[in-house]
Design a protein around this motif. Structure first.
Motif, short mmCIF file in Angstrom:
data_model
loop_
_atom_site.label_atom_id
_atom_site.label_comp_id
_atom_site.label_asym_id
_atom_site.label_seq_id
_atom_site.Cartn_x
_atom_site.Cartn_y
_atom_site.Cartn_z
N GLU A 161 3.30 -26.26 -17.78
CA GLU A 161 3.40 -26.21 -16.33
C GLU A 161 3.09 -27.59 -15.75
N GLU A 162 3.60 -27.84 -14.56
CA GLU A 162 3.30 -29.09 -13.85
C GLU A 162 2.93 -28.76 -12.41
N VAL A 164 2.43 -30.05 -8.60
CA VAL A 164 2.92 -31.11 -7.72
C VAL A 164 2.29 -30.95 -6.34
N ILE A 166 2.79 -30.97 -2.38
CA ILE A 166 3.88 -30.78 -1.43
C ILE A 166 3.43 -31.15 -0.03
N ARG A 236 5.24 -26.56 -10.08
CA ARG A 236 6.63 -26.93 -9.80
C ARG A 236 7.57 -25.74 -10.06
N SER A 237 7.32 -24.98 -11.11
CA SER A 237 8.20 -23.85 -11.43
C SER A 237 8.19 -22.82 -10.30
N LEU A 239 7.51 -23.49 -7.06
CA LEU A 239 8.20 -24.11 -5.92
C LEU A 239 9.71 -24.00 -6.09
N GLU A 240 10.21 -24.29 -7.28
CA GLU A 240 11.66 -24.28 -7.50
C GLU A 240 12.26 -22.89 -7.43
N ARG A 245 12.41 -24.05 -0.41
CA ARG A 245 11.83 -25.19 -1.14
C ARG A 245 12.38 -26.52 -0.65
N ALA A 250 8.16 -32.84 -2.62
CA ALA A 250 7.26 -32.64 -3.76
C ALA A 250 6.94 -33.99 -4.39
N PRO A 252 4.99 -35.85 -7.56
CA PRO A 252 4.29 -35.71 -8.84
C PRO A 252 2.97 -36.47 -8.82
#
Length: 287
Positions: A161-162, A164, A166, A236-237, A239-240, A245, A250, A252
């Motif tokens: 996972e990442e 981010v 926003i 991020r997953s 959000l996407e 969105r 976003a 990083p």
């Protein structure tokens, strides 16, 4: 002290009353009361304090509950290994909301296709609630960000996972935490590990957020951030996968600070057939 007494004690401790425990175990309340009294007499100490119709677990009861959960789990594991029992029955699973929404649907579909006799009972909530539910016996396993730090927990990495940052579309670039020190942020409750990561991100640069508004959903967070009311840190997953969105920017986190793994975590000493089947499925997917 026998296994039946431990099953009765655990049910009373988790349900909070003799009546509810009797319904759960399909017994009459008098039988539950008798078994509980026999166990207390055998141990020579009260496991609950009684106040009218309510039961409050004592310190001795909390200590015994920890052992009872492990003993009953090991007994079930031994039974399944000796009889070569296939995965079946209820499998109580917990997960943080973003993982449940984005990562689990395909996994659960594949699991159900392979093991149709398993009834998956999935609950979502903050990571702190998931871990508490694991120790109380409410969940067999949980998906949380890991690795697990408690010595009584074990687990396997499941998903990369990442996180981010926003902001609104017209917000200036966010190169680091110091550049947004004092900003209003939106996050879940204090027992959410993602919120702790957000606060630690500020602290690592000797910065601090401004006012923290606690929200109940990612959709609410996205709406507030897109309106320019503040900042948030989200997977991020997640959000996407969300409508709207495109209404936020976003950013990083520098030096891969946002990278983490979601783990499937369980109590050491507990490895039911249902759990082992899911671990094997995750390990196959990672190869």
């Amino acid at each position: 002290m026998d296994l039946t007494q431990l099953e009765v004690f655990r049910a009373v401790a988790e349900e909070g009353s003799v009546t509810a425990a009797a319904e759960r175990l399909h017994r009459v309340p008098s039988n539950i009361s008798t078994r509980l009294r026999q166990l207390e007499e055998d141990l020579g100490t009260p496991l609950f304090s009684r106040e009218k119709l309510r039961l409050h677990i004592t310190d001795a009861g909390r200590t015994l509950l920890d052992y009872a959960i492990r003993i009953l789990a090991l007994t079930e594991e031994a039974r399944q290994r000796v009889t070569h029992q296939q995965p079946a029955g209820i499998f109580t699973l917990g997960a943080i909301e973003s993982t449940a929404a984005v990562r689990l649907p395909q996994l659960i579909a594949r699991y159900h296709q392979q093991w149709p006799d398993v009834e998956l009972d999935l609950s979502t909530g903050p990571s702190g609630d998931m871990t508490d539910g694991l120790f109380s016996g409410r969940f067999s396993a949980v998906f949380i960000d890991g690795p697990p730090k408690h010595p009584q927990l074990d687990g396997v990495a499941a998903f990369a996972e990442e996180m981010v940052l926003i902001s609104s579309l017209n917000h200036p670039p966010v190169p680091n935490a110091a550049s947004v020190s004092g900003s209003t942020i939106y996050a879940f409750r204090a027992n959410c590990s993602y919120r702790r990561r957000f606060e630690n991100w500020f602290a690592a640069e000797h910065a601090a957020p401004g006012k923290i508004f606690e929200m109940e959903s990612y959709h609410g967070i996205l709406a507030c951030v897109s309106a320019g009311a503040g900042l948030a840190m989200v997977p991020r997953s997640m959000l996407e996968s969300m409508p709207g969105r495109e209404s936020v920017a976003a950013w990083p986190l520098a030096e891969h600070a946002g990278l983490l793994d979601i783990w499937l975590v369980w109590r050491k000493g507990y490895a039911s057939g249902n759990l082992r089947a899911m671990v094997a499925m995750l390990e196959d997917a990672s190869q």
